[in-house]
Design an enzyme around this catalytic site. Structure first.
Site, mmCIF file in Angstrom:
data_model
loop_
_atom_site.group_PDB
_atom_site.id
_atom_site.type_symbol
_atom_site.label_atom_id
_atom_site.label_comp_id
_atom_site.label_asym_id
_atom_site.label_seq_id
_atom_site.Cartn_x
_atom_site.Cartn_y
_atom_site.Cartn_z
ATOM 1 N N ASP A 91 -13.751 65.462 7.967
ATOM 2 C CA ASP A 91 -12.769 64.998 8.956
ATOM 3 C C ASP A 91 -11.502 64.525 8.269
ATOM 4 O O ASP A 91 -10.487 64.302 8.920
ATOM 5 C CB ASP A 91 -13.351 63.842 9.773
ATOM 6 C CG ASP A 91 -14.216 64.337 10.924
ATOM 7 O OD1 ASP A 91 -14.211 65.543 11.198
ATOM 8 O OD2 ASP A 91 -14.905 63.500 11.540
ATOM 9 N N ASP A 116 -20.909 70.618 16.743
ATOM 10 C CA ASP A 116 -20.777 69.326 16.058
ATOM 11 C C ASP A 116 -22.089 68.546 16.108
ATOM 12 O O ASP A 116 -22.997 68.860 16.903
ATOM 13 C CB ASP A 116 -19.646 68.521 16.721
ATOM 14 C CG ASP A 116 -18.881 67.666 15.729
ATOM 15 O OD1 ASP A 116 -19.461 67.287 14.692
ATOM 16 O OD2 ASP A 116 -17.706 67.371 16.003
HETATM 17 C C1 GLA Z 1 -16.156 65.100 14.891
HETATM 18 C C2 GLA Z 1 -15.525 66.308 14.259
HETATM 19 C C3 GLA Z 1 -14.052 66.325 14.585
HETATM 20 C C4 GLA Z 1 -13.871 66.349 16.088
HETATM 21 C C5 GLA Z 1 -14.582 65.169 16.714
HETATM 22 C C6 GLA Z 1 -14.582 65.265 18.213
HETATM 23 O O1 GLA Z 1 -15.713 63.922 14.307
HETATM 24 O O2 GLA Z 1 -15.743 66.331 12.885
HETATM 25 O O3 GLA Z 1 -13.435 67.456 14.005
HETATM 26 O O4 GLA Z 1 -14.399 67.557 16.603
HETATM 27 O O5 GLA Z 1 -15.940 65.076 16.277
HETATM 28 O O6 GLA Z 1 -15.194 64.202 18.828
#
Ligand code: GLA
Length: 743
Positions: free
Chosen positions: A553, A483
């Protein structure tokens, strides 16, 4: 390397080239370079002024076809100097150039004039390198060309070398410039934001420049480095299936820029590479700078044809293959995953995750992924990033018991990491406050309570590679969700002299790629997902090292239809992870059925991300049935030819997609209703890409065809008469899916 052009030199690798072949050749007589691949021919030549000039890019020409030698534009008016109006392959900012330069350099003595002429070239398998040199200074630019024999997609990049006796500063460096003839065009590009990525924007190309870019240090949600320019010179010629389309995608995960401009004489050029904003790369004597690769392609079959070529190219040429599939032409379809994020957020524990794993295994899930929260003092987003040790309160015996449990349930195990970030509230930051991007004695702007580690630094790079390597050595981990949850601020690199600090724009991303490459080498079975708060780091650069991406997301199944539609213009469904999550959805509060959510996600690489511990037996049964059905047809969905039958864009009442596998033995159709209005039935879907002579049997995966529809009919029937849905297929947020199998 050939310093001169001997008359005997005539590269002609094949007299008659079969359709799926490629060749690069040089014709001494016309000083013309020609690349052929797929259904594409690309020609450029040395004009009498010594400039390298684009001559043709389009549908494949006959082998015997000869173009007239390259001629610079004439001086139409004293305001239109030929240096500026001639479509040069890689033009230096010098002489009188008023369009986007490919290269701009300031020399130590104050000279800023750069005029590049042909110097020499070398051929190489599937392409060639052409060296340009400034007319008086020892600046050498090697242009790299390769063409894919299947799709005709070209890969172009440049290596800039200085043999000056003092350092020079590169202020702007493109990977390549693409030129199109005078005409009328529509420009397509992708914009977005967090939670709303990959909106297809379509607009008439006008005089002036349209700038698509990221200044953020990474690819960004706001624009994606892809474009498609469609000819509308012939009225009615351009749509999803028809019309000439020139498209391109930049392989760079740092700040980037693509400039699409139509000049005052109606010619079009598209220049892309490093973003010149705040750019300044110092080349010392003898040093070189490699640009990213700018890929470019041509289709005579509309935007649909363009995206099918790109998908195939990505699957065959860009994506890494795991050791499991080494030697096979395509990467393996993604395992169906379970991910804990929307179920538990940071509240991950050994018992909670084990319980979810049991439920996941019963559904037929292949991979269990534990998301954020397992490390350091991570309880919410304000602590722990940078401290990559297992949190003992949550996992008293380390990760092994959970991983063993997951394995005993016949799933493999994946883990979330965010390697380039640090919370100020972490042991790492307390020990190394100088490791973040910053300007000394200036504020450090936080986002999500975190700062960006300066990956350009060797010590930071070694730390990141070291902890990831240790994590993978000590634990049986099959997959990393990598990420990256903010963009840059205050991008200083105070280890270097001030004049050189802007190298961070190049070195950061190069080190990122270096770490990914090294990890893959040391752990060839490990697969990696590129995530950046959703789809903030998806491009053909990162995709060389990552197996899949997290497009957004936003997991609302209706919003996802549009996000996925936009995504599909540039990227293959193979990499498009899509989770089924809770209803009502946390973002839009929209309520949808589980079947609708499942089918929305099944258009890509399926995952489940809800708290399945709370699911009813009926939900579990629906999901289990659809996961099993998905497993059967997944290769067709993610690696077949995608046809966007009805777009979900612009508030469409309906939407539909279809994929056909390469030997045309199977096809899968998805149909979605947003909200039935005025009692309208679903339009009859005229399918595409089938073998007209073959017989295909339609089997519902979810929903029903019309009671009048035959179960088996010819490809011609399904393409010309079409697939008629059940008359009761109405309502809000309804979905159906069908498979067609050749008899
Ligand atoms: C980001 C990712 C999510 C999740 C969060 C965790 O927003 O896109 O899918 O993994 O971080 O903190």
């Amino acid at each position: 390397m050939l310093k001169t052009l001997p008359a005997t030199l005539l590269f002609c690798f094949a007299a008659l080239l079969p359709a799926q072949s490629s060749a690069a050749r040089f014709d001494m007589g016309t000083k013309e370079f020609r690349l052929d691949g797929g259904n594409v021919t690309y020609v450029f030549g040395v004009n009498p002024r010594g400039e390298l000039q684009q001559m043709y890019w389009g549908a494949r020409l006959a082998d015997s076809d000869k173009l007239s030698p390259a001629q610079p534009m004439r001086e139409v008016a004293s305001f239109d100097p030929p240096y500026s109006t001639t479509p040069q392959e890689y033009v230096g900012w010098g002489a009188g150039l008023y369009v986007e330069p490919a290269l701009k350099i300031t020399f130590a003595d104050g000279n800023r004039d750069l005029v590049l002429h042909y110097d020499s070239h070398t051929d190489k398998p599937g392409g060639l390198d052409v060296v340009l040199k400034d007319i008086s200074r020892p600046i050498y630019v090697t242009l790299h060309y390769a063409i894919d024999p299947e799709t005709g997609i070209l890969a172009r990049s440049a290596t800039i070398e200085s043999r000056e006796s003092a350092p020079v500063t590169i202020e702007q460096a493109a990977a390549a410039a693409w030129a199109l003839p005078r005409g009328q065009y529509t420009l397509n590009y992708l914009t977005g934001r967090w939670g709303g990525e990959y909106n297809l924007t379509q607009e008439p190309l006008q005089h002036g420049a349209r700038v698509i870019e990221s200044r953020r240090g990474s690819t960004g949600h706001q624009a994606n480095p892809w474009f498609a320019v469609q000819s509308v010179t012939q009225p009615g010629a351009a749509d999803e299936d028809h019309g000439e389309v020139w498209f391109g995608a930049l392989g760079w995960s740092g700040s980037w820029r693509i400039v699409v401009e139509q000049d005052q004489l109606d010619a079009v050029r598209v220049t892309g590479g490093f973003n010149p904003f705040d750019f300044g790369y110092v080349l010392k004597p003898g040093e070189k700078l490699d640009t990213p690769i700018f890929y470019g392609g041509y289709s005579a079959h509309g935007l649909g044809g363009a995206s099918r070529l790109l998908h195939s190219f990505e699957n065959h040429n860009i994506l890494p293959r795991t050791a499991k599939t080494a030697g096979q032409p395509l990467p393996k379809p993604r395992p169906v995953i379970y991910n804990s994020w929307e179920a538990t957020e940071y509240n991950v524990t050994e018992t909670g995750q084990s319980a979810l794993a049991e439920k996941a295994a019963a559904l037929g899930i292949d991979r269990f992924v534990m998301d954020d929260g397992w490390f350091g003092q991570r309880k919410v987003d304000n602590a722990g990033l940078g401290d990559w040790y297992v949190n003992k309160e949550k996992f008293p015996n380390g990760l092994k018991p959970l991983i063993d449990k997951v394995h005993s349930l016949h799933m493999d195990f994946g883990l979330w990491v965010e390697p380039e970030m640090v919370n100020p509230n972490s042991d790492l930051y307390r020990a190394h406050p100088d490791w973040v991007l910053n300007f000394p004695n200036r504020p450090r702007s936080e986002a999500r309570n975190q700062l960006v580690l300066n990956l350009a630094r060797t010590d930071v790079r070694d730390y990141v590679l070291g902890f990831l390597d240790k994590l993978l050595n000590e634990n049986d981990i099959a997959f990393l969700k990598w990420d990256y949850n903010r963009n840059w601020s205050e991008p200083g690199w105070d280890q270097l002299p001030p004049a050189e600090q802007k190298k961070v724009y190049v070195a950061f991303t190069q080190n990122l790629y270096g770490i990914l490459a090294e990890l893959r080498k040391r752990h060839p079975n490990v697969e990696i997902e590129s995530c950046s708060g959703g789809g903030g780091r998806v491009d053909l650069g990162i995709l060389r090292y990552t197996d899949e991406v997290w497009p957004s997301d936003n997991t609302d199944p209706f919003d996802r239809l549009t996000i996925q539609d936009g995504f599909s213009y540039a990227y293959t469904p193979q990499i498009m992870m899509a989770w089924v999550t809770a209803s009502p959805h946390w973002l839009n509060k929209r309520t949808t059925s589980l079947a609708y959510r499942m089918l929305s996600s099944m258009q890509g690489s399926l995952g489940i991300g809800d708290n399945i511990a709370k699911w009813s037996d009926q939900d579990l049964a629906v999901a289990k049935r659809l996961i099993a059905a998905y497993h059967e047809v997944q290769p067709t969905i993610v690696q077949g030819d995608l046809y966007r039958l009805i777009s979900p864009r612009n508030g469409s009442e309906f939407s539909a997609t279809q994929t056909v596998n390469h030997d045309k033995t199977q096809s899968v159709v998805f149909a979605f209703i947003h909200s039935t209005q005025e009692g309208r039935g679903f339009p009859i879907l005229k399918l595409k890409g089938l073998d007209p002579q073959a017989q295909y049997t339609v089997t519902p995966i979810e929903g029903k065809a019309s009671h009048n529809a035959p179960a088996t009919a010819s490809g011609a029937f399904w393409m010309n008469h079409g697939l008629d849905m059940d008359d009761n297929f109405r309502g809000d947020f309804q979905a159906a899916a069908f498979r067609l199998d050749r008899k």
